[in-house]
Every structure is written in C-alpha cells, then in structure tokens.
Design a protein around this motif. Sequence first.
Motif, PDB file in Angstrom:
ATOM      1  N   CYS A 164       0.814  -1.222   0.000  1.00 51.60           N
ATOM      2  CA  CYS A 164       0.000   0.000   0.000  1.00 51.60           C
ATOM      3  C   CYS A 164       0.846   1.269   0.000  1.00 51.60           C
ATOM      4  O   CYS A 164       0.297   2.377   0.061  1.00 51.60           O
ATOM      5  CB  CYS A 164      -0.922   0.017   1.224  1.00 51.60           C
ATOM      6  N   SER A 165       2.179   1.128  -0.035  1.00 43.95           N
ATOM      7  CA  SER A 165       3.032   2.306   0.129  1.00 43.95           C
ATOM      8  C   SER A 165       3.123   3.169  -1.112  1.00 43.95           C
ATOM      9  O   SER A 165       3.596   4.300  -1.046  1.00 43.95           O
ATOM     10  CB  SER A 165       4.439   1.873   0.550  1.00 43.95           C
ATOM     11  N   ARG A 166       2.675   2.665  -2.270  1.00 37.94           N
ATOM     12  CA  ARG A 166       2.797   3.457  -3.504  1.00 37.94           C
ATOM     13  C   ARG A 166       1.652   4.437  -3.662  1.00 37.94           C
ATOM     14  O   ARG A 166       1.864   5.589  -4.067  1.00 37.94           O
ATOM     15  CB  ARG A 166       2.881   2.533  -4.717  1.00 37.94           C
ATOM     16  N   HIS A 167       0.419   4.008  -3.371  1.00 36.92           N
ATOM     17  CA  HIS A 167      -0.744   4.852  -3.663  1.00 36.92           C
ATOM     18  C   HIS A 167      -1.566   5.240  -2.433  1.00 36.92           C
ATOM     19  O   HIS A 167      -2.106   6.355  -2.394  1.00 36.92           O
ATOM     20  CB  HIS A 167      -1.681   4.140  -4.645  1.00 36.92           C
ATOM     21  N   MET A 168      -1.693   4.339  -1.466  1.00 38.63           N
ATOM     22  CA  MET A 168      -2.586   4.616  -0.337  1.00 38.63           C
ATOM     23  C   MET A 168      -1.821   5.412   0.713  1.00 38.63           C
ATOM     24  O   MET A 168      -1.530   4.947   1.815  1.00 38.63           O
ATOM     25  CB  MET A 168      -3.152   3.310   0.211  1.00 38.63           C
ATOM     26  N   THR A 169      -1.534   6.676   0.343  1.00 33.99           N
ATOM     27  CA  THR A 169      -0.633   7.511   1.129  1.00 33.99           C
ATOM     28  C   THR A 169      -1.278   8.823   1.566  1.00 33.99           C
ATOM     29  O   THR A 169      -0.581   9.796   1.843  1.00 33.99           O
ATOM     30  CB  THR A 169       0.627   7.817   0.304  1.00 33.99           C
ATOM     31  N   GLN A 170      -2.599   8.842   1.642  1.00 28.76           N
ATOM     32  CA  GLN A 170      -3.285  10.093   1.951  1.00 28.76           C
ATOM     33  C   GLN A 170      -3.567  10.257   3.442  1.00 28.76           C
ATOM     34  O   GLN A 170      -3.960   9.296   4.120  1.00 28.76           O
ATOM     35  CB  GLN A 170      -4.607  10.159   1.200  1.00 28.76           C
ATOM     36  N   ILE A 171      -3.359  11.476   3.912  1.00 29.52           N
ATOM     37  CA  ILE A 171      -3.849  11.875   5.232  1.00 29.52           C
ATOM     38  C   ILE A 171      -5.271  12.374   5.008  1.00 29.52           C
ATOM     39  O   ILE A 171      -5.492  13.425   4.396  1.00 29.52           O
ATOM     40  CB  ILE A 171      -2.955  12.966   5.849  1.00 29.52           C
ATOM     41  N   LEU A 172      -6.240  11.609   5.454  1.00 23.46           N
ATOM     42  CA  LEU A 172      -7.636  11.852   5.086  1.00 23.46           C
ATOM     43  C   LEU A 172      -8.282  12.966   5.902  1.00 23.46           C
ATOM     44  O   LEU A 172      -9.159  13.678   5.410  1.00 23.46           O
ATOM     45  CB  LEU A 172      -8.442  10.557   5.254  1.00 23.46           C
ATOM     46  N   GLU A 173      -7.858  13.111   7.153  1.00 27.41           N
ATOM     47  CA  GLU A 173      -8.494  14.109   8.015  1.00 27.41           C
ATOM     48  C   GLU A 173      -7.569  14.426   9.185  1.00 27.41           C
ATOM     49  O   GLU A 173      -6.942  13.534   9.753  1.00 27.41           O
ATOM     50  CB  GLU A 173      -9.832  13.570   8.550  1.00 27.41           C
ATOM     51  N   ILE A 174      -7.487  15.713   9.517  1.00 30.79           N
ATOM     52  CA  ILE A 174      -6.808  16.149  10.735  1.00 30.79           C
ATOM     53  C   ILE A 174      -7.828  16.913  11.566  1.00 30.79           C
ATOM     54  O   ILE A 174      -8.299  17.980  11.156  1.00 30.79           O
ATOM     55  CB  ILE A 174      -5.584  17.032  10.435  1.00 30.79           C
ATOM     56  N   ASP A 175      -8.177  16.365  12.704  1.00 31.09           N
ATOM     57  CA  ASP A 175      -9.140  16.996  13.610  1.00 31.09           C
ATOM     58  C   ASP A 175      -8.348  17.550  14.787  1.00 31.09           C
ATOM     59  O   ASP A 175      -8.024  16.833  15.741  1.00 31.09           O
ATOM     60  CB  ASP A 175     -10.164  15.959  14.083  1.00 31.09           C
ATOM     61  N   THR A 176      -7.993  18.826  14.713  1.00 32.42           N
ATOM     62  CA  THR A 176      -7.126  19.412  15.738  1.00 32.42           C
ATOM     63  C   THR A 176      -7.833  19.526  17.084  1.00 32.42           C
ATOM     64  O   THR A 176      -7.202  19.421  18.139  1.00 32.42           O
ATOM     65  CB  THR A 176      -6.633  20.799  15.298  1.00 32.42           C
ATOM     66  N   GLU A 177      -9.148  19.747  17.049  1.00 37.90           N
ATOM     67  CA  GLU A 177      -9.875  19.910  18.315  1.00 37.90           C
ATOM     68  C   GLU A 177      -9.932  18.595  19.092  1.00 37.90           C
ATOM     69  O   GLU A 177      -9.694  18.561  20.299  1.00 37.90           O
ATOM     70  CB  GLU A 177     -11.291  20.420  18.028  1.00 37.90           C
ATOM     71  N   ALA A 178     -10.205  17.513  18.384  1.00 36.75           N
ATOM     72  CA  ALA A 178     -10.273  16.203  19.031  1.00 36.75           C
ATOM     73  C   ALA A 178      -8.899  15.541  19.118  1.00 36.75           C
ATOM     74  O   ALA A 178      -8.762  14.487  19.732  1.00 36.75           O
ATOM     75  CB  ALA A 178     -11.227  15.287  18.272  1.00 36.75           C
TER      76      ALA A 178
END
Length: 946
Positions: free
Chosen positions: A100-114
């Motif tokens: 999965c290291s070639r394509h599945m490399t997305q940071i989908l969400e950053i919830d700073t409050e939680a």
Amino acid sequence: MPSQIPSATAAERAFAEALRREGFTGEVSTGASDRVVMATDNSIYQILPGAVVFPRDEADLALVARLLDRPEFHEIVLRPRGGGTGTNGQSLGGGVVVDCSRHMTQILEIDTEARRVRVQPGVIKDQLNAALKPHGLFFAPELSTSSRATIGGMISTDACGQGSCVYGKTSTHVLSLKAALVGGEMLETGRAPYAPRAGRGGEVLRVLDEISRDEAALIEERFPKLNRALTGYDLAHIRDDDSIDARAVLCGSEGTLALIAEATLNVLPIPAASALLLIFYPDFQAALRDARDMATLGATSVETIDSRVLGLAREEAGFPALAHLFPQAGAEGVNIVEFTGDDPAALAARATALRDELSTAPGRLAITIASGDEVAKVWGLRKASVGLLGRSDGAKRPIPFVEDCAVPPENLEPFIAAFRAVLDREGLDYGMFGHVDAGVLHVRPALDLTDPAQEPMIRRVTEQVAALARQHGGLLWGEHGKGVRSEFVPEVFGPLYPALQRIKAAFDPRNQLNPGKIATPDDGALWKIDEVPMRGQMDRQVPQALRDANTSAFACNGNGACFNRDPRDVMCPSYKATGDRRHSPKGRASLMREWLRQGGPEGKADADFEAEVKEAMDGCLSCAACATQCPIRVDVPKLRSAFLDDYHARHARPLRDHALDHLEALMPLAAKMPRLVNLFTTGPGAALLKRAGLTALPAFPVTRPALPTLREAEIAALDPARDVVLVPDAFTLVFEPQIVADLAAVLDRLGRRLRVAPYRPSGKARRVLGRRKGADRQAEAQSALLRQLAASGVPMVGIEPAILGSYRSDFAADLPQVMAPQDLLSELMATAQVAPSALAVRLLPHCSERVRGAAGSNGWRAVFARFGITLDMPATSCCGMAGTWGHETRNRATSERIFAQSWDDATAPGPDAILATGFSCRCQADKVAGRALAHPITLLRQLMEG
C-alpha cells in the motif's frame, strides 16, 4: 549455471488477471524485477513472491480480499507489506505481495480539536508529523526508521522506540481501524459490548468475546508485565469491562488477520522544548547500570549507544556540527537522556542543575548538554545507528536476528552481560544501542552468511538468547515483531496458543494471510529461523570476484533509508518521483545482485529480466546521494556504471550515448563555433537532436570574456603566495566563462591572481555511461596534471560541484585536493575590508554539496557573512537535471517532475538574489521555470565592486 527466476504459478497469474478484469485500479505485476525487489526486507531472509499488487484505494483492497474466497483462489496467499518496521521477514514469502506504500498515502483528516487523524496505511510517519507540526501536534510513537516507516507497517508490528515509557507503542495511539477481511467484508473496530452479527466480522467478534471472558485468568497470569510486551494478538487488551475491541488483536498481527485500509490515530501536543544530557562512561556495562538511575529522573527517554556505534556516528557528515557534544573520544558507552517541557528556560535550568549534580559522582567521564536545534541533530545520529551498524568493510556484517529482546529494565544490565558472553564464546563482533529505559537493547552480531559454516550460529545464538530473555523475565522480541521467529510463539504463549489459533481461524480460516507467521488456524507448521531461504545462500552463488567488484550491492541490508519520501531530502530523487521501489538504491542493488547471480556479465541472465534491470539503471540520475546518505553507502552510480559497461559489451548503444561519450572532449571545440552549434541546441536543428534522444540543451555563448590561461610550461613558475589555479570543468568553461572572469576579479581584489589550467576532461560523462576504460584514461590524464600543479605548491580550485565530487569519489584517494571556491574564498576573505549589504539572498547548493552537510555550505555562509548577509538555504532535493540525465528525451518528464518537488518553490521570486552553485541546477531552472539563477561568485564580484 545458477537457476533463473521461476515464473508466477498458474493460480497467481489467474489471480492477477482476475484483479485486472474486475476493476482493480492500482498496478498488478508478475514481472521479475518487481518480485525480486520484494523478495528481501531488512532481515537475513530472501523469498521470491509470485506477484505484487499496489492497491490504489479501499475498494482495491476489498477486491483483493474478496477474490480469496473464490474456490479457484483458495490456494492463493497474501503477504501484506508496509515499510520500515520489520527486521525479521514479517512481509516475506511466496504468494501475492500487497503493497500500500505506492498509492494509499493520503492523510484523510486532521481533527485538531479532538486531536485525532485519519490516514491510509501507506502514510509515512515523518510525512504525518510534518503535516501535524503546523497544528502543534505529533504522532508520538518514535522509530529510528520514521523517514520510511508506514503507519500500516507500524500498526502491523505494533512498533515503538525511543520514548515508549512515556508515549507507549503504536497500539496506544490507535483509536480505530478499518480492515478488509477474507471475503471482502470491511471490519471497523471500536470498543463496544458484544452483540451477535452475521458474516466473518460477526464470527471474529464472537470468538474474541469468548476468549477474553473464558481465558481472563490465564491471560492475566501469562502475559508479561513489560513496556515492550509486543506479542500481537494482544489478548490482554481485547476486553475492557463489558466491551471488546478487535483493534487489540489487529495491532501487531503482522498481516496475518486482515488488510488494513484506514486508521484513526490519537495525536499529542508537541513539547515546547527539549534538552539532552549526554553522559560518557569508560565501559558499556557502566552505562547500562547507570541508565537505571537516569530513568528515575523523570526523563522522556533514556538511550544508550556503545563505542562501535559512536565511532560510526563520528564518520557521518553531520557529526562535525555536534563534535563539541562528544568530547570523550575514548568513551565505551554513552547515555542520552532526554527531558521535555513547556517552559524552555526552566528546562534549561533543570538540565544544567542535573549536569552539575551528576558530574560529582564517580565513573562518568563527562556530561554535555544539547538544546535547541542540537537535540534533533543528536537524535538524527542516534536514528542512523540502525543503518550504521550494518556498515562493514569485510564480509562479516552486523545483522538483525536477536536484536530486540525486552526484559524488565532492572534486569537489563545482567541480561546484556550474559548476552555478551554468548557472543564472545562464539567469537562474534557486535554493536549495541537501544532504549534502556524500556529494557530493550539492539544487538547485531556480525556474520558472513555467504559462508555456509556460519549459518548454524543463527540457531545456536537465537536459542541461547531466547533462554536468557526468559531467565531474566523477558521476551525474544520486544520491538521488531516475530516474523520468521514465529516458531517460538507456542512456547511463549503456552496454554494460550490455542486461543491464538482460534482467532486466526475466525479471521483467516484457510490460512491465506501471511501463513507461517504467529499462528495457524489448525495444526499447521510455523516458520523456523533456519528453514527459510537466506540472502547469503543466494549471494554465495555469485563468484567471489564479482562480489568484490560490486561490494555495495551485496552490502545493502534493506534498511530502507532510501524509501524516504520527503521531497526536500536529497536521497534518491528517482524513487521520490516514481514511488517505484525498483527505482531506489535498495531496489537497484537487489536487481544487480540477482543479475550477477544469473551470470549477467557473461550474457547468461534471463533476457526479459536483464531488460528490466536496464530500465531501472537508466532511471538513476547518478547524483550519488546514496553513496553518502545510505547508512551502508550503497553506491548505485558505480553499480550502474559497471552494469552498463557489461551490458553494452553485448548490446549496441543508442546514438545519444556516442554523442555523450565525447561530450567533455568536444565541448571546447564546439565553443569555438557557437553560432553553428546553437543551430542544433536551441535553433532549427534541435529537433534532430531530440530525435536522437537529447533535448533542453543550453546555448553556447557567442561572446566570451578573455580568461587568464596557464600553459603547461608555465606551471613551474607559479607563485604559491600569489597565484591560484582554476582547474576548469567543461560546463563552466564553455557555457559560463563569465563566472571564471568573475572569480578572477574577486581574487584580484583579494591580492591574488587567477590562472586557468589547461583543460582536461574529468571522465565523469564516460563513467556515467559505463565507458569505464575510457573514463579511466581521461581521469589518469587529469590526475597527472593535478599532481603537476600540486607540486608547484599553488592552491587549486574548481567551480562545478559535480566535478569536484567526482574527484573525491572516482579518482585515486591520494589525489591532490582541488578546493571548492567557497572554502578558498572564506579563507582569503577572513580579514578583507568590505562594505555591508542589506540584500536578501537565497542560496541553493548542488546536491553533491548538500550531502556533505555543513562542510558543503559553511564556506558560502562565511563569505557572505562578511557583508552582513545571512544566507537563506531552504532544504531541497535534486533539481532533476543531474548532468546530462535531464537532457535525455526519455528522462525529460521525470526530470521536470523532480524539479517541481522542491526546486519550483525554492526558486520562486522573492529574495533580492537567488543563487545556485550547480551548472545543471541553473540550466534546469531556466528550462523549466524561465528563472535565471546566478552563481554566488557573480554576486560576490558585484558586492566587492560596489
């Protein structure tokens, strides 16, 4: 003759075809080169898979898992692969690798409050922390391999490292997982009371509920009470009151239960400040004994390294900047004690008070304090220890197989004393470093596994060390999982091993997910440490002479430092641009080893495989960053040159190679008729050169300044007190002679006279092409001239960093030094009277200077500091031109993609002046972005002339 690479099985090929047919959007490969690269990791083992798939998204993962349920594919097995977290063959094996290291490399969400993030499994830890840093947050589990460790890999081995006593392991911070089960169902974990449900997910939860209730007393009795009780199938944390959570068994399961598709993670505030105490000891055991007391001081982490690791660290390019922190050259052990806090002043005062207090006790040679930017640099050296220990000049190399035992911290010192006795009885050298606060020390004995007589030591040493770990209340594995060491799982779990088998059967009833590791769903066998093919067994099939001639290919231990995806890091631009592990130093070294094993130099290698090796080697920019940035010093440009030399002894070269072969020799001649030549570089004839394979060529200047040339007969009359000799390179001399004139003007103002030596080709262009004999001839002629110049006592200087780098790496070690201009000028300008300037200046060093660390840039900083100018030097990787590589038509698209990764931003308008030291870099900025960058010497002349 050594055997060729076996093809994928009929079932594996059918599985690959079914994926393509049913909408798999990623890549599917049964090609030999992809499989060879996936046959090794950072372990001693080598097992060729039948196919490799690179899923693009969750739907692709679900399709892979769904096909496993079809009767025609019941014999297919999957080997899920992350990166940077396994040293024991966790992801190796026959079957189908799922990477999965070639394509599945997305940071989908950053919830700073939680304070939570959602990521795909191919996200790299440093990539995640870079995205979190602007929010003041970080993902806490620390690894020495954080530059390439994927989150999926960290979860699968429940990875941790420095600071685990405070921050815990990866599982401590995994809030929930989404994973594809055999059959394609997506399981989403979460703590909740058990409720019956249909499907495989329902069966999994039912089994977990029963085991966690029925075996609660035995689980409490059997599970070690250790910070590093890395077991996988973590029975102790399935249940919390009336709730259960499958996350506990998935973390550390090494791909044997499901395919991780997504993770939700807890993140923490970044401490405002940190400080290190570096405590030096006369012997290593004293450092271990003292570490127990250090751990009681409220430290965030306590790390220990031995004299061998420290000695290797001293050889790193970044060490000179930290040398003042390591004053004890004879120390046999060093404790690095970290303290963190939110008040920098209070933390500094505490560190100073502790140093003064601890210095009064006997047995400590010295104590120094690191603070500010020094902290990250010290930890950078410590992180490099994993790779550094694999570096060796001889056939014996320190290797991981018993390197991550975990014992209660109070037992670590006697455990290590007994461990060392085992290794001493076997006559083995070794290096040690580790996390003494957690009771973990990495120990890598040096073996030559190309020698069959040394293989039995793997079992002998492992069994003795496993027994010692049990005797001292610990485990054989404390950090890097089980993998091939799974044969010890039934003994460790004892009466609980059947519970592991029930869990495995619920998730994977036909044993299709990474079989042989951790547990089987039935009475099937687990892998044994000496019954799995080892890399050394393959390497010994290569004649010793070829191994000696291609040392760095066989030295590569798969530590994966080259899998760093940071676009601003100088390591391996071709890998960053493609994401293809074949186009990394580790990948190319693996391919070279296999090509040599097949008898490639004699024309015996499989033709299709050889073509794939050629493609991978052609993709190398020959920037040589790997030769210094790889901890093992894998030198792909040298391997590439050797491969191309042998390959083209049997295959015709393209037309462009013949043109480039004579490039250095013919350029001065071409400069004498610039208008004619420019018809073919930038004029109508450029189309002809493009068809021949060359493009984006620079124009030859029509007018040229007069230069102070030196004839060979005048060398003996040079005055060392006045004269400076420029050793010209073809690129500066032919395309940018004004820079030479600028240097002459600068030196004149400093009371020196520049003389330009007779031009000789350096041989670099031919070496890159694999024309090694021709390159050697040119290098010999240049070396003779350099020795003649050196005999006059006059300082020699060069301008082009790539050629200066070639003198260091490709010429004889005793070649007289040709100075970089910044080093000469910083000396001459130390007392010069100059007018201050308020210019804002950005300098972009050539990557061959980047890899030298401070040594490559301090000279320019000192030069411009004389004018009150503080240089802005943003981190950049390669510009993508790399000599002639970016001028080849086949490489142009990749070349521009590499430029876009870090140089596009770095060359954006803003400062008063943007400077670049490399000719290729200036050429690339002009061709790609239309931005004219100056050489620092040109600006220096302007400043000095007012």
